[in-house]
Design a protein around this motif. Structure first.
Motif, PDB file in Angstrom:
ATOM      1  N   GLU A  79       0.803  -1.216   0.000  1.00 19.12           N
ATOM      2  CA  GLU A  79       0.000   0.000   0.000  1.00 19.12           C
ATOM      3  C   GLU A  79       0.843   1.278   0.000  1.00 19.12           C
ATOM      4  N   GLY A  80       2.169   1.130   0.056  1.00 17.92           N
ATOM      5  CA  GLY A  80       3.044   2.296   0.054  1.00 17.92           C
ATOM      6  C   GLY A  80       3.013   3.081   1.346  1.00 17.92           C
ATOM      7  N   LEU A  81       2.736   2.412   2.467  1.00 15.27           N
ATOM      8  CA  LEU A  81       2.666   3.089   3.760  1.00 15.27           C
ATOM      9  C   LEU A  81       4.041   3.144   4.412  1.00 15.27           C
ATOM     10  N   ALA A  82       4.278   4.181   5.206  1.00 16.74           N
ATOM     11  CA  ALA A  82       5.573   4.365   5.871  1.00 16.74           C
ATOM     12  C   ALA A  82       5.705   3.421   7.056  1.00 16.74           C
ATOM     13  N   VAL A  83       6.873   2.811   7.185  1.00 10.04           N
ATOM     14  CA  VAL A  83       7.173   1.917   8.308  1.00 10.04           C
ATOM     15  C   VAL A  83       8.040   2.674   9.302  1.00 10.04           C
ATOM     16  N   ASP A  84       7.519   2.846  10.531  1.00  7.82           N
ATOM     17  CA  ASP A  84       8.280   3.566  11.550  1.00  7.82           C
ATOM     18  C   ASP A  84       8.277   2.771  12.850  1.00  7.82           C
TER      19      ASP A  84
END
Length: 507
Positions: free
Chosen positions: A245-250
């Motif tokens: 989904e192109g979400l940021a991993v933090d």
């Protein structure tokens, strides 16, 4: 022992418990079939190995966590019944069937599978009211007035007291009714499982470098922290979807699964570095033989942990394609049996129309749908087998629809269209296998040129050897380079048979 050893021991015990004599009687009577007790820390995969054992033995599985059960739900509820003794009528207290025993009968009724495993997790955390009844259950396989059906083996699991405050230590009388297996977390064993299950390669590469973080319990000033195999697997599944989904991993995302601040920070930093390596080295170019001299020099000069990460990314790409190709060949081989049966039917009935073929395919669809539902109900279906059944159903359904809507008039004409579609899938699978062989060639060539024949090559060849899908792929399609670097590995007769089956796969 590790989980792999425990799995084999449990699997062998279940197999022997279900062994019958010439009269169809179980060789070991039910009362002598000691339940197995798997004792180990939480989250190391105890439930997962029970599912694997059920799949591999082709038996059913019913799982229950005992922590939520009361005496009433486990043993049944009391009911008043009228009975006559010596001509006198009396009201007698009896019990309804236990929810747990009823679940076994439900599975047998709905799946048609009559043998299985009753897996009771957290058995040493039962409620105080239920605890006295466990001794009777473990020895006689009885809950209330109802016995576990013959053909069902009891396996239990629990956590040591240091991990769970609710644990009640069994006394010697209870322990003497059990076969106790003490298991511990072992990264090497889990890694084999993780690679077969498609765990995110960033996690595997990170744990290759930081094996001590695979399973970690620690008490800090902020309280108890923990990292488990379950946490890594759950993180992997969500991480793959985040990327999709192109979400940021933090860190906030990672700490939902990995409950240790230091390990969260280190993994998140490594994940960013992992993605940088992926971009810098251009994995697809390496596997196509188009690697730049700059990237080759960078790899040769890299530190060992960077080399491990790079090898992990390359292997992940190749093994993923191998897995898909092997599963496709399995699907096509099983589908071929159904389609050949359809061809034989048309050969016997010369004047058969396309309706005859469509009706035959409909029966195949119905039978396979029932089989799939039965195996799912019995929890006796692995994910690869489930995908295989669904792909066959998808193919048969599409072909049946095309027979009705296509231009074919006779059954033979319709079948020729079926053959054409099937044979094209076979050609696609074989073309893909050639592409994967080229990827494997360039992977080994790159490793040799960048790293020589040292530890990196040893790691690479070992991973290809132990992974079930790469071993099968190489067995079916071969790899001169692989055998060059692993001269002790010989193709077995079974592998040669697989090569012949693939070569002859057509209608």
């Amino acid at each position: 022992m590790n989980m792999k050893q425990a799995k084999e021991y449990i699997k062998n015990s279940v197999h022997l418990y279900l062994k019958k004599d010439e009269f169809g009687e179980y060789r070991i009577p039910l009362v002598r079939q000691r339940p197995l007790f798997l004792l180990g820390a939480p989250g190391i995969g105890k439930t997962a190995i029970m599912e694997q054992i059920a799949w591999e033995l082709g038996i059913a599985l019913v799982s229950y966590s005992m922590t939520h059960h009361t005496r009433q739900s486990a043993l049944g509820l009391p009911v008043i019944k009228q009975k006559e003794y010596g001509g006198e009528a009396y009201e007698v207290s009896e019990y309804t069937m236990s929810e747990i025993i009823a679940s076994i009968y439900d599975v047998m009724e709905e799946s048609g599978i009559k043998e299985g495993i009753l897996f009771l997790d957290e058995i040493n955390c039962v409620s105080e009211t239920l605890s006295p009844s466990m001794l009777q259950f473990l020895q006689y396989k009885v809950f209330g007035r109802h016995r576990v059906p013959e053909g069902w083996v009891i396996v239990t699991a629990g956590n040591p007291p240091e991990y769970n405050r609710s644990v009640r230590e069994f006394d010697v009388v209870t322990l003497d009714r059990l076969k106790i297996l003490e298991v511990e977390a072992d990264y090497g064993t889990w890694k084999e499982y993780a690679m077969e299950r498609g765990i995110h390669n960033a996690i595997i590469s990170f744990l290759d470098i930081k094996k001590e973080y695979f399973y970690h319990m620690e008490t800090t000033v902020k309280g108890r922290t923990y990292v488990t195999a379950r946490g890594w697997e759950d993180l992997s599944q969500m991480l793959l979807l985040y990327e999709e989904e192109g979400l940021a991993v933090d860190e906030t995302f990672v700490e939902q699964y990995i409950r240790n601040e230091r390990i969260v920070k280190e993994f998140t930093a490594y994940y960013d570095l992992y993605n940088k390596y992926k971009k810098d080295y251009q994995i697809d170019e390496i596997l196509s033989g188009a690697i730049s001299e700059e990237a080759m020099e960078k790899a040769a000069a890299a530190a060992f942990d960077e080399r491990l990460s790079l090898l992990g990314m390359l292997l992940d790409k190749v093994l993923g394609r191998m897995k898909e190709n092997v599963e496709t060949s399995d699907y096509l081989k099983e589908l071929a049996g159904s389609l050949k049966a359809a061809g034989a039917l048309l050969d016997r009935e010369e004047a058969a129309g396309k309706d005859t073929l469509a009706e035959f395919l409909e029966k195949q669809i119905e039978a396979r749908g029932k089989l799939l539902k039965s195996l799912e109900k019995a929890n006796s279906l692995s994910q690869p087998d489930r995908r295989k059944h669904l792909r066959i159903l998808q193919f048969l359904t599409a072909i049946k629809k095309e027979i009705y809507t296509g231009e074919a008039v006779t059954g033979k004409q319709a079948y020729e269209r079926v053959k054409e579609t099937f044979n094209q899938e076979v050609l696609n699978m074989k073309a893909e296998s050639l592409h994967i062989q080229n990827m494997l060639h360039w992977l080994l060539a790159f490793a040799k040129q960048a790293f020589g024949e040292g530890n990196e090559m040893l790691i690479l060849v070992t991973e290809l050897t132990v992974n079930i899908y790469s071993a099968r792929f190489i067995g079916m399609f071969g790899s001169e380079e692989y055998h060059k670097y692993n001269s002790q590995m010989m193709l077995s007769e079974r592998q040669m048979d697989l090569k012949k089956e693939i070569a002859a796969l057509e209608l």
